[in-house]
Design an enzyme around this catalytic site. Sequence first.
Site, PDB file in Angstrom:
ATOM      1  N   ILE A  97       9.910  -9.906  -4.719  1.00  0.00           N
ATOM      2  CA  ILE A  97       8.958  -8.991  -5.346  1.00  0.00           C
ATOM      3  C   ILE A  97       9.697  -7.876  -6.075  1.00  0.00           C
ATOM      4  O   ILE A  97       9.329  -7.491  -7.188  1.00  0.00           O
ATOM      5  CB  ILE A  97       7.984  -8.413  -4.302  1.00  0.00           C
ATOM      6  CG1 ILE A  97       7.127  -9.543  -3.698  1.00  0.00           C
ATOM      7  CG2 ILE A  97       7.079  -7.356  -4.935  1.00  0.00           C
ATOM      8  CD1 ILE A  97       6.258  -9.103  -2.538  1.00  0.00           C
ATOM      9  N   CYS A 149      10.565  -3.201   0.519  1.00  0.00           N
ATOM     10  CA  CYS A 149      11.415  -3.617   1.640  1.00  0.00           C
ATOM     11  C   CYS A 149      10.558  -3.977   2.848  1.00  0.00           C
ATOM     12  O   CYS A 149       9.443  -3.481   3.004  1.00  0.00           O
ATOM     13  CB  CYS A 149      12.397  -2.500   2.004  1.00  0.00           C
ATOM     14  SG  CYS A 149      11.618  -0.897   2.268  1.00  0.00           S
ATOM     15  N   PRO A 150      11.068  -4.838   3.725  1.00  0.00           N
ATOM     16  CA  PRO A 150      10.326  -5.156   4.945  1.00  0.00           C
ATOM     17  C   PRO A 150      10.356  -3.990   5.919  1.00  0.00           C
ATOM     18  O   PRO A 150      11.253  -3.137   5.865  1.00  0.00           O
ATOM     19  CB  PRO A 150      11.086  -6.367   5.507  1.00  0.00           C
ATOM     20  CG  PRO A 150      12.475  -6.199   4.987  1.00  0.00           C
ATOM     21  CD  PRO A 150      12.331  -5.581   3.623  1.00  0.00           C
ATOM     22  N   ARG A 196       4.807  -1.733   3.201  1.00  0.00           N
ATOM     23  CA  ARG A 196       4.179  -1.436   4.489  1.00  0.00           C
ATOM     24  C   ARG A 196       3.973   0.070   4.603  1.00  0.00           C
ATOM     25  O   ARG A 196       4.853   0.860   4.272  1.00  0.00           O
ATOM     26  CB  ARG A 196       5.046  -1.936   5.660  1.00  0.00           C
ATOM     27  CG  ARG A 196       5.044  -3.455   5.834  1.00  0.00           C
ATOM     28  CD  ARG A 196       3.698  -3.966   6.312  1.00  0.00           C
ATOM     29  NE  ARG A 196       3.666  -5.403   6.523  1.00  0.00           N
ATOM     30  CZ  ARG A 196       3.274  -6.295   5.620  1.00  0.00           C
ATOM     31  NH1 ARG A 196       2.910  -5.872   4.419  1.00  0.00           N
ATOM     32  NH2 ARG A 196       3.247  -7.587   5.904  1.00  0.00           N
ATOM     33  N   ASP A 242      -0.794   0.836  -1.734  1.00  0.00           N
ATOM     34  CA  ASP A 242      -1.728  -0.224  -1.372  1.00  0.00           C
ATOM     35  C   ASP A 242      -1.783  -0.422   0.133  1.00  0.00           C
ATOM     36  O   ASP A 242      -2.534  -1.261   0.619  1.00  0.00           O
ATOM     37  CB  ASP A 242      -1.310  -1.538  -2.054  1.00  0.00           C
ATOM     38  CG  ASP A 242      -2.296  -2.666  -1.828  1.00  0.00           C
ATOM     39  OD1 ASP A 242      -3.496  -2.474  -2.120  1.00  0.00           O
ATOM     40  OD2 ASP A 242      -1.880  -3.742  -1.337  1.00  0.00           O
ATOM     41  N   GLU A 273      -4.565   0.355   9.372  1.00  0.00           N
ATOM     42  CA  GLU A 273      -5.509  -0.277   8.451  1.00  0.00           C
ATOM     43  C   GLU A 273      -6.602  -1.007   9.229  1.00  0.00           C
ATOM     44  O   GLU A 273      -6.277  -1.850  10.063  1.00  0.00           O
ATOM     45  CB  GLU A 273      -4.761  -1.245   7.531  1.00  0.00           C
ATOM     46  CG  GLU A 273      -3.722  -0.556   6.673  1.00  0.00           C
ATOM     47  CD  GLU A 273      -2.832  -1.519   5.901  1.00  0.00           C
ATOM     48  OE1 GLU A 273      -2.118  -1.079   4.993  1.00  0.00           O
ATOM     49  OE2 GLU A 273      -2.828  -2.730   6.234  1.00  0.00           O
ATOM     50  N   HIS A 309      -5.098  -2.431   0.555  1.00  0.00           N
ATOM     51  CA  HIS A 309      -4.209  -3.540   0.922  1.00  0.00           C
ATOM     52  C   HIS A 309      -4.684  -4.853   0.297  1.00  0.00           C
ATOM     53  O   HIS A 309      -4.847  -5.872   0.968  1.00  0.00           O
ATOM     54  CB  HIS A 309      -4.115  -3.684   2.447  1.00  0.00           C
ATOM     55  CG  HIS A 309      -2.857  -4.385   2.876  1.00  0.00           C
ATOM     56  ND1 HIS A 309      -2.236  -4.130   4.079  1.00  0.00           N
ATOM     57  CD2 HIS A 309      -2.090  -5.331   2.270  1.00  0.00           C
ATOM     58  CE1 HIS A 309      -1.148  -4.889   4.190  1.00  0.00           C
ATOM     59  NE2 HIS A 309      -1.048  -5.628   3.090  1.00  0.00           N
TER      60      HIS A 309
END
Length: 315
Positions: free
Chosen positions: A158, A205-206, A234, A258, A263, A282
């Site tokens: 991404i 990034c994760p 995230r 987003d 959430e 999201h």
Amino acid sequence: MKIIITDGYTLNPGDLSWQGIENLGEVINYDRTPAADVAARCREAEIAITNKVPFSKETLAALPNLKLIAVTATGYNIVDTAAAAAQGIAVCNVPDYGTDSVAQHTFALLLELSNGVGKNSASVAAGGWVACEDFGYSKTPLMELAGKTMGLVGFGSIGRQTAIIARAFGMKVLYYTPRQKDTDLAEYRDLESLFKESDVVSLHCPLKSDNQQFVNRQLLQLMKPTAFLLNTARGQLINEAHLAQALNEGVIAGAGVDVLSAEPPVATNPLLSAKNIIITPHNAWMSKEARIRIMQITEENIKAFLDGKPQNRVN
């Protein structure tokens, strides 16, 4: 083979088909499953399909028949993967399904910040242009992206696609990852330099144990007062109180996110009332094209597991 889908509505609100997965076993599909009901609903399951319904160590211990958890997303932090491995349960995810959709959404957020299309359209709809003495106006400051610098934190699929789009807009692209990449798309910077130099910082990034809330007051204060922060990764990567303060005090010009730390969010989340922020629910990943890919890869993951050749296993 008994297959339980814990939160099928998230992936398929009715515009896709479950037929490929239904051909693989006896399927029970729940639109939504409260965390407290996971163990009861999945007690007889050999395969569980989940998007955001969590499988904790305690839940897994109550599921002796479970052999595979198929996560219909790239992120899999909802599953205690170590506990699953110890119990002999494979966990598979779906990588790279939303590369184009999420990169596109990143720029949707950025373009709203830079061009204010939504705000200006709402003004026209409310009669603002009819009542205007001038032939044109803008409700927000407008920014040309050409010549600006975009800094990407994370440079996976991404991040790279976002870099390609940024370059098409005439932007200079920087990136930060713990290890430098061999790429001609962007220039490497350490994290602090990236935040200092960029006109737009975008997170790709994760989420890991060592980077939670790494975007804090100290990093935000390094940014230009004209800069934007974007997050389609995230929510837990950002200290939301610090970002809200930075926005309200004009430390940075704006943000587009987003994702949030919880959430759906609680009403007291400080970003919900912060200045100059765009929040989408999201849904960067939710294009029909991306969801079709998730369905196809999930079906392939299950078939591969049943054939004794698991793919996309994360534990």
